[in-house]
Design an enzyme around this catalytic site. Structure first.
Site, PDB file in Angstrom:
ATOM      1  N   HIS A  79       0.955  -1.601   0.029  1.00 19.08           N
ATOM      2  CA  HIS A  79       0.342   0.344  -0.042  1.00 19.08           C
ATOM      3  C   HIS A  79       0.964   1.071  -0.189  1.00 19.08           C
ATOM      4  CE1 HIS A  79      -1.929   3.262   2.732  1.00 19.08           C
ATOM      5  NE2 HIS A  79      -3.228   2.758   1.919  1.00 19.08           N
ATOM      6  N   GLU A  82       1.688   1.173  -3.515  1.00 15.91           N
ATOM      7  CA  GLU A  82       0.856   2.356  -4.161  1.00 15.91           C
ATOM      8  C   GLU A  82       0.952   3.679  -4.076  1.00 15.91           C
ATOM      9  OE1 GLU A  82      -3.484   3.345  -3.423  1.00 15.91           O
ATOM     10  OE2 GLU A  82      -3.028   1.649  -2.704  1.00 15.91           O
ATOM     11  N   HIS A  83       0.824   4.445  -3.105  1.00 16.01           N
ATOM     12  CA  HIS A  83       0.885   6.297  -3.287  1.00 16.01           C
ATOM     13  C   HIS A  83       2.170   6.212  -3.581  1.00 16.01           C
ATOM     14  CE1 HIS A  83      -2.446   6.588   0.329  1.00 16.01           C
ATOM     15  NE2 HIS A  83      -2.045   6.018   0.487  1.00 16.01           N
ATOM     16  N   GLU A 159      -4.718   7.934   7.477  1.00 14.16           N
ATOM     17  CA  GLU A 159      -4.819   6.976   6.949  1.00 14.16           C
ATOM     18  C   GLU A 159      -5.345   6.133   7.564  1.00 14.16           C
ATOM     19  OE1 GLU A 159      -5.699   4.650   1.975  1.00 14.16           O
ATOM     20  OE2 GLU A 159      -4.187   5.658   3.112  1.00 14.16           O
TER      21      GLU A 159
END
Length: 459
Positions: A79, A82-83, A159
């Site tokens: 993740h 991904e950012h 997040e």
């Protein structure tokens, strides 16, 4: 799944050099477009569905990597990466990437799951070359610079905090841990505060290099597209990045395995001061490759898939104990989960759980009625078609099918498989799945005497 392969190009050129291999997997019908797949010599797969009647295209690149590919120390790396792929390449800054798609009124995003990651852009058909160039540049040329890693760390920690503040979301992570424990599938996709803080730029770069090889990628496009043009544009972008140098490479195969979930009767409680208590009562489900998944889908729909479902009627309509109550299934390559979710006042937790447990037990022992099964089949067939009415959903189906099954199934085939489910098959699945001893995950402000009684629910 079953693919329909109609045509194949030559595997080698006249000089004996490896060339792209193209197949028509599904011929277009009145309700669906033509699906084609090209496999480039570097192992990159490109799958498109052509729909000349629309003016948009959704273009995506899927990576065969998810949080289950992480070690405990790398939890959250997929993740995180991904950012970072949005933060800039040698050709574009982070602002350039977002501004390019914004300037043509497009949408761009990405998501990370437990077994795959997807990056996509939805644009007008005339702007598809731009979307291809931008997304391919991100996937092949991300810099993953130290300053970007440090800057984005704060975003990801926010997040995680946002998820922690939403108990209706957080309870699903808790249930995965309840059922799967401290395993890659049981850990949160986002990682934890400790693991995210421990990730270094070098670790993330190694992860990027290992898992974003063309053999691990699937390119998908759905909408008003010309397959040959998409292949040429994607191939040019990857070759310019030097990503197709290994001409003998072959795509990775779909995941496989036979992992079993042996958890039974486990209870996890996070006692928090929330207005509602959020509960998931569930048990092992089915792997996504299990042939009985069609019957499982019908069972799930009848139990908690709509307003006429048993759980909705019993918990909400008849007793007014919850606003949201539903059942769901999650299928992975080698195992699966079945769960019943409800959000209710803490004082009503045991009433809700008793009703849910009683319904599961009753369906396990007595099965569903023929009328319930017929209604669920109709609902599932309708929702399957309605869920594929935009190019984004079609792109998602193409990518997930290619990564998870290595094949494409037409909408008509899916509808036929659902319609062919028999009452006896649904009742057999109900006995096998719902007859298992459940486990329970709860987030909410429960008093000590309430918490002490949770073990009785799964006894």
């Amino acid at each position: 799944m079953t693919s329909r392969t109609h045509t194949t190009t030559a595997r080698t050129s006249s000089e004996g050099r490896a060339v792209a291999r193209t197949q028509t997997l599904l011929k277009g019908t009145a309700g669906a477009g033509t699906v084609r797949r090209t496999t480039l010599p570097g192992g990159l797969r490109i799958v498109t569905e052509t729909l000349p009647s629309v003016r948009s295209v959704t273009f995506g690149i899927w990576a065969h990597v998810g949080s289950r590919d992480e070690t405990p120390a790398l939890n959250g790396a997929t993740h995180y990466l991904e950012h970072l792929l949005f933060k800039g390449t040698e050709r574009r800054s982070a602002l350039d990437i977002s501004a390019a798609i914004d300037a043509v009124g497009g949408e761009m995003n990405a998501f990370t799951a437990k077994e795959y990651t997807c990056y996509y852009a939805r644009v007008l058909d005339t702007d598809l070359p731009l979307a291809i160039d931008v997304v391919c540049d991100m996937l092949t040329g991300s810099l993953v610079e130290a300053e970007d890693v440090d800057a984005e760390r704060g975003v990801i920690l926010e997040e995680i905090a946002m998820t922690e503040d939403d108990p209706g979301d957080c309870v699903h992570d808790l249930f995965a841990h309840t059922m799967l424990g401290d395993t890659p599938l049981g850990r949160p996709v986002l990682g934890t505060v400790d693991t995210v803080n421990a990730l270094t730029p070098e670790r993330i770069r190694r992860f990027y290099k290992k898992h974003y090889d063309p053999t691990h990628l699937v390119v998908t496009a759905a909408g008003n597209v010309d397959h040959a043009k998409v292949v040429r544009q994607v191939r040019r972008a990857f070759e310019q990045a030097g990503a197709l140098d290994r001409t003998d490479a072959v795509p990775v195969a779909p995941r496989s395995g036979s992992r079993g979930i042996r958890t039974a009767g486990r209870v996890d409680l996070l006692n928090r001061k929330t207005e509602q208590a959020h509960v998931i009562l569930g048990m092992p489900g089915m792997a996504r490759t299990d042939d009985r998944r069609w019957a499982m889908g019908v069972l799930n729909t009848a139990l908690g898939g709509g307003m006429s479902s048993r759980l909705f009627q019993e918990v909400r309509e008849k007793r007014g104990l919850a606003y949201s109550v539903y059942s769901y299934t999650s299928g992975f390559a080698d195992c699966g989960l079945f769960g019943v979710y409800a959000g209710c006042r803490p004082s009503q937790v045991h009433d809700v759980l008793k009703i849910c447990r009683d319904e599961l037990d009753q369906v396990a022992s007595q099965g569903l009625t023929d009328d319930e099964i017929r209604r669920a089949i109709g609902q599932l067939r309708g929702s399957t078609v309605l869920g594929l009415e935009d190019t984004g959903a079609l792109m998602h189906r193409l990518g997930k099918s290619e990564l998870c099954w290595g094949e494409q199934m037409s909408v008509d085939e899916m509808l036929a498989r659902i319609a062919a489910v028999t009452p006896d098959e649904v009742r057999e699945v109900a006995r096998d799945v719902l007859g298992a001893r459940p486990s329970l995950s709860v987030i909410g402000a429960l008093k000590d005497r309430q918490a002490a009684r949770l073990d009785d629910v799964v006894a």
